[in-house]
Write an enzyme that holds these catalytic residues in place. Structure first.
Site, short mmCIF file in Angstrom:
data_model
loop_
_atom_site.label_atom_id
_atom_site.label_comp_id
_atom_site.label_asym_id
_atom_site.label_seq_id
_atom_site.Cartn_x
_atom_site.Cartn_y
_atom_site.Cartn_z
N GLY A 84 65.85 103.72 86.72
CA GLY A 84 65.45 103.58 88.19
C GLY A 84 63.86 103.78 87.87
N LEU A 85 63.37 105.26 86.95
CA LEU A 85 61.94 104.88 86.99
C LEU A 85 61.34 104.20 85.94
CD1 LEU A 85 59.50 106.78 87.71
CD2 LEU A 85 60.03 108.60 86.67
N ASP A 97 68.14 106.87 95.15
CA ASP A 97 68.08 106.75 93.72
C ASP A 97 69.18 106.36 92.86
OD1 ASP A 97 67.26 108.17 91.46
OD2 ASP A 97 69.43 108.60 90.27
N ASP A 114 106.58 95.96 60.55
CA ASP A 114 106.36 96.00 61.90
C ASP A 114 105.70 97.47 62.48
OD1 ASP A 114 106.38 92.91 62.42
OD2 ASP A 114 107.99 92.90 63.03
#
Lengths: 531, 429
Positions: free
Chosen positions: A409-410, A274, A36
């Site tokens: 995004g672009l 953006d 353990d």
């Protein structure tokens, strides 16, 4: 019995270890079999601690069982005290020791050690890690903290941070600075960094800040009752929650000092043009209750995402999470079975997953971007750099972390425009993922079967396996047929929305009782679901 | 490289300690065994702790839908035992229904299942009958109360021996799970020497399982296979005593011992192995530059400590301070101990705090230890080599000898590199 491959939470004694390891001057003696001690490496490797966890194990073996395991426990207790001279001891049994019924608490009490010995009841076959944290902290507070005269200046305790907590280190720094800015001194931060003697003076604070309900709610409630300390209900995750938290602290402390928001950039970042393309991105959220609920609110109210799924693995938080999910018009998923989570993600077809280490891997398999918002996490989410989740800097960190995995995004527009381009095609994936971008898998039509088995291969170094059972039934259940022209039209849609388009079109066709999907059906569905 | 000395370590006194042990349990063996046996599934009958251990030890491998899992005991299983057997039947049926590629299912006992005396042996028999002939169900214990780390493999292989078919051919059995690439190299070497036929235990697939009988001779490739060795002897097979195939010397001695059993002269082995031996010596010499004269301390972990200490002292010029092992099988480790020059302290078992006191007092150049101790020791300014990597990395036979030495040299090289650029952070006590 329940067949389990992956667990979101460890056993409760690991939770108690997180409390002990977070603290100083406290030692834990765990009655446990050899082996353990594996749990030590969670702290030394994942959290990269530079010292051993303050935990002694009895490490009994088979040959000890017939004899005196109770004696073994007493020896371990005495040795731990003699060697480490802690201010207090906590004693507990792991799952196996629970079965042999030695009663660590009773045994330790009779030893007459000159420091407080705090026994923990950890029902290993019913409860899990978070319960272990919560219970251990509660018992330590109950044993050591007493009502006291308040400090002259207004002060509070910070409750909840532990060893192995997701970003606990930096959250504490961030919130401590925020409280100081408001003129509120931090009396004791606990368990992380506190000594038993610090716990003993918790009562001098005017109120408590509960940072992590999972690990300290019981203590906060106990202190409210016994030490007459109110506690904060808002967890300061996200800009709005941080502001609400500040209001709550003002109400509790009477502070009127202004808080400087100059370094908070997240709201402007999110409103800048953006970020427009983030609008309505469908996110699936899963984690511990606190982080999942906070993430859902941030996603909806601060990022403009659509929450497509919300769930948690800790039943303790099921009720508030269900309420929030209802408010968002979705059904909550409360489960600790990652296969359930995988199925829910597959059927929701989100554009992004916010989850744990496990969801990161599900995302990898399904080709869906993912960011980590909650424990359990791997070593990379115990970063060297400052990266809180809470407070204003936390909001900045969250914005960056969530946006990074998305196609920018672009790029998204270019993929639309030049979707047949030989070097800018969808299989190339997002450019900032380098050459390792996962391919989008499609899993609902017979034509996609090779892709599904490819997913099984890319799932790791495993030999190919048969498709999972639920996938097969999915295939059989799909009665609608895609005509070749519609299928090829679908392929012209960028990969990151194709799964959604496929789902929507099929749902649309089923709704209208159509057996075949033509190009027209595709565009009719597009119009139907247009927002 | 010291010449063999008449004063080996075999008769050196052994420090036997009992106390807290910082070791893995035998369940950990599943992580490499399931890769080796490609049509086997390992079902642990245990608690959430067992599942959490496997998850923590397997790291990212867990996400590849691996062929192992845990049937987690719940409160209701502890109440009535008959119920637990029925529950196990149901979970196994569901599992086998989902995974048609499984031919061998191992029910693996854990501490909780041993303590409540859940009879997984009987369950394995019953399930074997129920799912025959498609799936064979076997059982062994990987519990921490009975097994330490690599002993899990021993228990697993030993459980397979009684069900191996009877064979009356003179065959060499290679015993011990080796990475496929190493196994293939070994089979190639043995073939070139003229040792045939050769079979492997464990086999990669159930259909390739070897037979065993009174003409079988076997050679261990791993030092932790005491039970398996005894089980094979009970089936009439005979063990070839040899040092283990680590480093050029160990590999050559191992091959010569095997060759002798098949009536092949050592000169044949020398001839066949000349090229790989030279390659190994060359590869080792690079790392040995870093290792020569350095003092090494082994904490107990895998039973690989003794053969590795032999390799590092004899072929890399290191000096062993203490060689700790979880268990010392005199019969199996004896040939290795003969080769180690007298001097190092031998210890069996562990009391981790006392042993750490000895480490701190000796301040070795390199300490071989588990992951729970490595970073804390590094923070005290002691270089460490974490031991579990020695089980997961191909290190046997000639072609891996350089890699094996490099595993020990790397922490020291890294330390030197970082020291040159920035002062070390002093450990905060």
């Amino acid at each position: 019995m329940k067949l389990t491959l992956w667990t979101y939470e460890g056993p409760p004694h690991v939770g108690a270890m997180r409390v002990a390891t977070g603290m100083k001057g406290l030692h834990m003696v765990l009655h446990a079999p050899q082996g353990d001690t594996y749990a030590d490496l969670l702290f030394t490797m994942i959290e990269r601690r530079d010292h051993r966890p303050p935990v002694s194990y009895t490490t009994f073996q088979a040959r000890d069982l017939g004899g005196d395991t109770a004696g073994l426990f007493r020896t371990a207790c005495q040795d731990a005290y003699d060697r480490f001279r802690p201010e207090a001891l906590i004693v507990a049994a792991s799952c196996t020791a629970e079965l042999i019924q030695d009663d660590p608490g009773g045994l330790a009490e009779t030893m007459g050690l000159p420091v407080p010995v705090i026994p923990l009841e950890l029902p290993s076959y019913q409860r899990k890690e978070n319960f272990g944290c919560d219970e251990a902290f509660l018992q330590i507070a109950r044993a050591l903290a007493r009502p006291m005269a308040r400090t002259d200046a207004v002060s509070c305790n910070i409750l909840g941070p532990t060893g192995l907590g997701f970003r606990h280190r930096d959250d504490v720094a961030e919130i401590t600075a925020l409280l100081n800015e408001m003129g509120v001194a931090v009396n004791v931060t606990a368990p992380m960094g506190a000594r038993p003697s610090d716990i003993a003076r918790m009562g001098t604070a005017h109120f408590n800040v509960l940072l992590y309900p999972e690990t300290a709610e019981s203590t906060a409630r106990w202190a409210e009752r016994e030490l007459e300390q109110p506690f904060t209900r808002t967890v300061p995750l996200g800009t709005l929650a941080t502001r609400a938290f500040i209001d709550e602290v003002r109400a509790l402390s009477g502070s009127t000092r202004p808080v400087d928001e100059n370094r908070l950039r997240q709201p402007w970042w999110a409103s800048s043009v953006d970020s427009t393309y983030l609008t309505g991105k469908r996110v699936f959220i899963f984690g511990d209750g606190t982080h999942a609920m906070a993430a859902a609110r941030i996603a909806r109210d601060e990022m403009g995402f659509e929450v497509a799924g919300l769930g948690c693995y800790n039943r303790e938080q099921a009720r508030p999470l269900r309420a929030l999910a209802r408010e968002m018009g979705i059904e909550a998923l409360v489960t600790d079975d990652y296969l359930d989570v995988e199925r829910a993600i597959e059927s929701a077809q989100p554009e992004m997953i916010l989850g744990t280490q496990m969801e990161r891997h599900i995302g990898k398999r399904l080709g869906i971007p993912c960011a980590v918002i909650s424990a359990p996490v791997h070593v990379q989410d115990f970063p060297a750099r400052y990266s809180p989740q809470m407070g204003f800097e936390g909001a900045n960190v969250i914005f960056d972390t969530w946006v990074h995995p998305l196609v920018m995004g672009l790029e998204e527009h270019l993929l639309h425009m030049f979707r047949e381009d030989f070097e800018f095609h969808d299989a190339a994936g997002p450019s900032h993922h380098g050459g390792h971008a996962p391919r989008r898998q499609e899993s609902t039509t017979p034509a996609a079967q090779p892709a599904a088995s490819a997913a099984a291969v890319s799932g790791g170094s495993m030999p190919p396996e048969t498709a999972p059972a639920h996938l097969q039934t999915d295939l059989e259940d799909t009665a609608v047929v895609w005509l070749a022209c519609a299928e090829s039209e679908l392929r012209k849609i960028p990969f990151f929305v194709r799964g959604k388009a496929r789902r929507n079109t099929e749902a649309f066709a089923v709704q209208r009782g159509l057996a075949r999907i033509s190009v027209d059906t595709l565009y009719e569905a597009k119009a139907h679901y247009a927002r | 490289m010291t010449a063999p000395t008449p004063t080996g370590c075999r008769d050196a006194p052994v420090l036997k300690e009992r106390g807290q042990r910082e070791v893995f349990c035998g369940l950990t063996g599943i992580i490499w065994l399931h890769r080796k046996m490609q049509d086997a599934f390992f079902l642990v009958v245990g608690s959430r702790t067992c599942a959490h251990l496997l998850q923590s030890a397997a790291g990212v491998m867990i996400f590849a839908e691996p062929r192992f899992g845990t049937a987690i005991l719940e409160e209701k299983d502890l109440a009535g035992m008959a119920d637990a057997q029925a529950e196990l039947d149901r979970e196994v049926a569901r599992l086998l229904d989902r995974r048609h590629d499984i031919r061998r299912l191992f029910l693996v006992g854990s501490c909780p299942s041993e303590v409540i005396k859940l009879d997984i042996g009987k369950a394995a028999e019953r399930l074997s009958a129920a799912h025959a002939p498609h799936v064979q169900v076997l059982n062994y214990s990987g519990s921490g109360i009975e097994t330490t780390f690599t002993e899990g493999e021993d228990a697993c292989l030993a459980a397979m021996v009684p069900v191996l078919s009877e064979s009356d051919r003179k065959e060499l059995l290679l015993v011990g799970a080796l990475p496929d690439v190493v196994e293939d190299q070994t089979l190639g070497l043995l073939d070139a020497i003229g040792v045939t036929p050769v079979r492997c235990l464990p086999a990669r697939r159930a259909a390739e399982a070897p037979g065993v009988g009174s003409k079988t001779v076997f050679a261990l490739t791993q030092p932790f296979l005491g039970e398996t060795s005894a089980a094979l002897v009970r089936r009439g097979a005979r063990r070839i005593a040899a040092p283990f195939p680590f480093g050029a010397e160990g590999t050559t001695l191992w091959l010569k011992a095997v060759a002798a059993e098949f009536g092949i002269a050592p000169e044949v082995v020398d001839r066949v192995t000349a090229a790989p031996r030279a390659r190994a010596a060359k590869a080792v010499s690079g790392a040995a530059e870093t290792l020569r004269g350095k003092r090494i301390f082994f904490m107990p972990d895998s039973q690989l400590e003794i053969p590795l200490a032999r390799f590092l002292t004899r072929e890399c010029g290191m000096q062993a301070i203490e060689i700790g092992t979880p268990y010392l099988h005199t019969a199996i480790h004896g040939p290795e101990l003969d080769l180690i020059e007298a001097g190092p302290r031998l210890s069996e078992g562990q009391d981790v705090d006392l042993q750490l006191d000895r480490v701190r007092a000796a301040r070795p150049d390199l300490t071989v230890c588990g992951l729970g101790l490595a970073n804390p020791l590094e923070a005290e300014g002691l270089a460490t080599k974490w031991a579990i990597e020695l089980v997961f990395t191909p290190i046997h036979f000639y072609e891996q000898a350089g890699d094996l030495a490099a595993l020990f040299a790397r922490p020291l090289r890294r330390r030197a590199l970082l020291d040159r650029r920035a002062p070390r952070l002093e450990a905060a006590e």
